[in-house]
Write a protein that holds these residues in place. Structure first.
Motif, short mmCIF file in Angstrom:
data_model
loop_
_atom_site.label_atom_id
_atom_site.label_comp_id
_atom_site.label_asym_id
_atom_site.label_seq_id
_atom_site.Cartn_x
_atom_site.Cartn_y
_atom_site.Cartn_z
N ALA A 8 0.81 -1.22 0.00
CA ALA A 8 0.00 0.00 0.00
C ALA A 8 0.85 1.27 0.00
CB ALA A 8 -0.92 -0.01 1.21
N ASP A 9 2.02 1.24 0.64
CA ASP A 9 2.83 2.46 0.76
C ASP A 9 3.77 2.69 -0.42
OD1 ASP A 9 1.65 3.32 3.09
OD2 ASP A 9 2.96 2.06 4.33
N LEU A 10 3.88 1.71 -1.31
CA LEU A 10 4.68 1.93 -2.52
C LEU A 10 3.77 2.46 -3.63
CD1 LEU A 10 6.92 -1.28 -2.70
CD2 LEU A 10 7.41 0.91 -1.60
N ILE A 31 -5.11 2.08 -16.29
CA ILE A 31 -5.09 2.75 -14.98
C ILE A 31 -3.69 2.65 -14.35
CG2 ILE A 31 -5.81 0.74 -13.60
CD1 ILE A 31 -7.24 4.19 -13.09
N LEU A 32 -2.96 1.61 -14.68
CA LEU A 32 -1.62 1.41 -14.09
C LEU A 32 -0.62 2.42 -14.66
CD1 LEU A 32 -1.38 -2.49 -13.89
CD2 LEU A 32 -2.39 -0.85 -12.27
N ASP A 73 1.02 7.12 -8.17
CA ASP A 73 0.15 7.24 -6.99
C ASP A 73 0.50 6.13 -6.00
OD1 ASP A 73 -1.01 9.07 -8.63
OD2 ASP A 73 -3.07 8.39 -8.32
N ARG A 74 0.22 6.42 -4.73
CA ARG A 74 0.39 5.40 -3.70
C ARG A 74 -0.61 4.28 -3.97
NH1 ARG A 74 -2.19 5.25 0.89
NH2 ARG A 74 -1.20 3.95 2.47
N ALA A 75 -0.14 3.02 -3.97
CA ALA A 75 -1.04 1.91 -4.33
C ALA A 75 -2.23 1.83 -3.38
CB ALA A 75 -0.26 0.60 -4.33
N GLY A 76 -2.00 2.19 -2.11
CA GLY A 76 -3.09 2.13 -1.12
C GLY A 76 -4.19 3.13 -1.39
N TRP A 82 -6.59 -4.70 -10.52
CA TRP A 82 -5.82 -4.62 -11.77
C TRP A 82 -4.33 -4.62 -11.44
CZ3 TRP A 82 -9.71 -6.19 -13.79
CH2 TRP A 82 -10.89 -5.51 -13.99
N LEU A 83 -3.98 -3.92 -10.37
CA LEU A 83 -2.56 -3.89 -9.99
C LEU A 83 -2.09 -5.28 -9.57
CD1 LEU A 83 0.11 -2.52 -9.41
CD2 LEU A 83 -0.81 -1.74 -7.19
N ALA A 84 -2.92 -5.99 -8.81
CA ALA A 84 -2.53 -7.33 -8.37
C ALA A 84 -2.31 -8.26 -9.57
CB ALA A 84 -3.59 -7.91 -7.43
#
Ligand SMILES: Nc1ncnc2c1ncn2[C@@H]1O[C@H](COP(=O)(O)OP(=O)(O)OP(=O)(O)O)[C@@H](O)[C@H]1O
Length: 232
Positions: free
Chosen positions: A90-92, A123-124, A130-133, A142-144
């Motif tokens: 979340a913080d990356l 969106i990626l 942006d912060r992933a969280g 989508w990120l996963a």
């Protein structure tokens, strides 16, 4: 491409959860696994990908026995895992999440590889820094999946990817998974959503208390899946 032979496994408590699972999914094919809460879907996903060790039986990837390999070695052998709950950092940033995933698989994430994933999930790119969280639940999914794709997998095991997604987002997920299949990647989809299974998979296994009790082919359709699953 990905096979399980007489797979027995459980969580670290030592209580067996899976009692002799056999499955086989070829390159470019998609196999669904449906089952009630507690049927053992997550245990199966984790045993296939190496987060849990099998008690007995084998996992084979492209004909190679990977049963003794841990999850890191299996990722490097090109078996990726999209875990339940997405498990992004979340913080990356979004892009850093992709970079870490590629690094973990021993894959170089060059501009072309990054672009290929961003083209599949725009969106990626829009939210690369942006912060992933800060992403919505659907965007995090989508990120996963993007994290799995940058690992250049031969097979991906996805654990309930539709969880928390809107019907429109589930349609988008189905389209994305069909597109990934078409690139030759083997998919195993642990799911409770019969419509997603129908849209993506050729065959669906019914898992009940750690055993496969039925196998339904794609033509049987979501009606049959739903009837069998909900006991109709
Ligand atoms: N960390 C754990 N340690 C011990 N037992 C567990 C653990 N997690 C789940 N279980 C038990 O193992 C069995 C299978 O659970 P599992 O989470 O694999 O099923 P599932 O089909 O993925 O369920 P869900 O759809 O609710 O995620 C259940 O009886 C559950 O109570």
């Amino acid at each position: 491409m990905l096979r399980a032979v007489n797979l027995h496994a459980g969580y670290r408590s030592g209580v067996p959860v899976l009692h002799g699972i056999d499955l086989d999914v070829g390159a470019g094919a998609a196999l669904g696994v449906i089952g009630r809460n507690g049927a053992g879907k997550t245990c199966l996903a984790q045993t296939l990908t190496g987060a849990l060790r099998a008690i007995d039986g084998s996992v084979l990837l492209g004909g190679d026995d990977v049963t003794a390999k841990d999850s890191r070695a299996r990722v490097r052998a090109r078996l990726s895992h999209v875990p339940e709950g997405r498990m992004i950092f979340a913080d990356l940033s979004v892009q850093e999440n992709l970079e870490v995933a590629a690094y973990g698989a021993g894959v170089k994430l060059g501009a072309a590889e990054l672009r290929a994933v961003q083209e599949r999930f725009p969106i990626l790119e829009r939210k690369a820094h942006d912060r992933a969280g800060s992403l919505s639940g659907g965007e995090q999914q989508w990120l996963a999946i993007g994290r799995a794709l940058v690992q250049q997998p031969r097979a991906i095991v996805l654990d309930e990817p539709s969880l928390g997604l809107s019907p429109v987002a589930i349609d988008g997920l189905a389209e994305a998974l069909v597109g990934i299949r078409q690139t030759g990647v083997a998919l195993i989809l642990m799911e409770q959503n019969p419509y997603l299974l129908k849209a993506v998979c050729d065959e669906v296994l019914l898992l009940d208390q750690g055993r496969v009790t039925r196998s339904l082919d794609g033509e049987a359709g979501e009606q049959l899946v739903a009837e069998a699953y909900f006991g109709g």
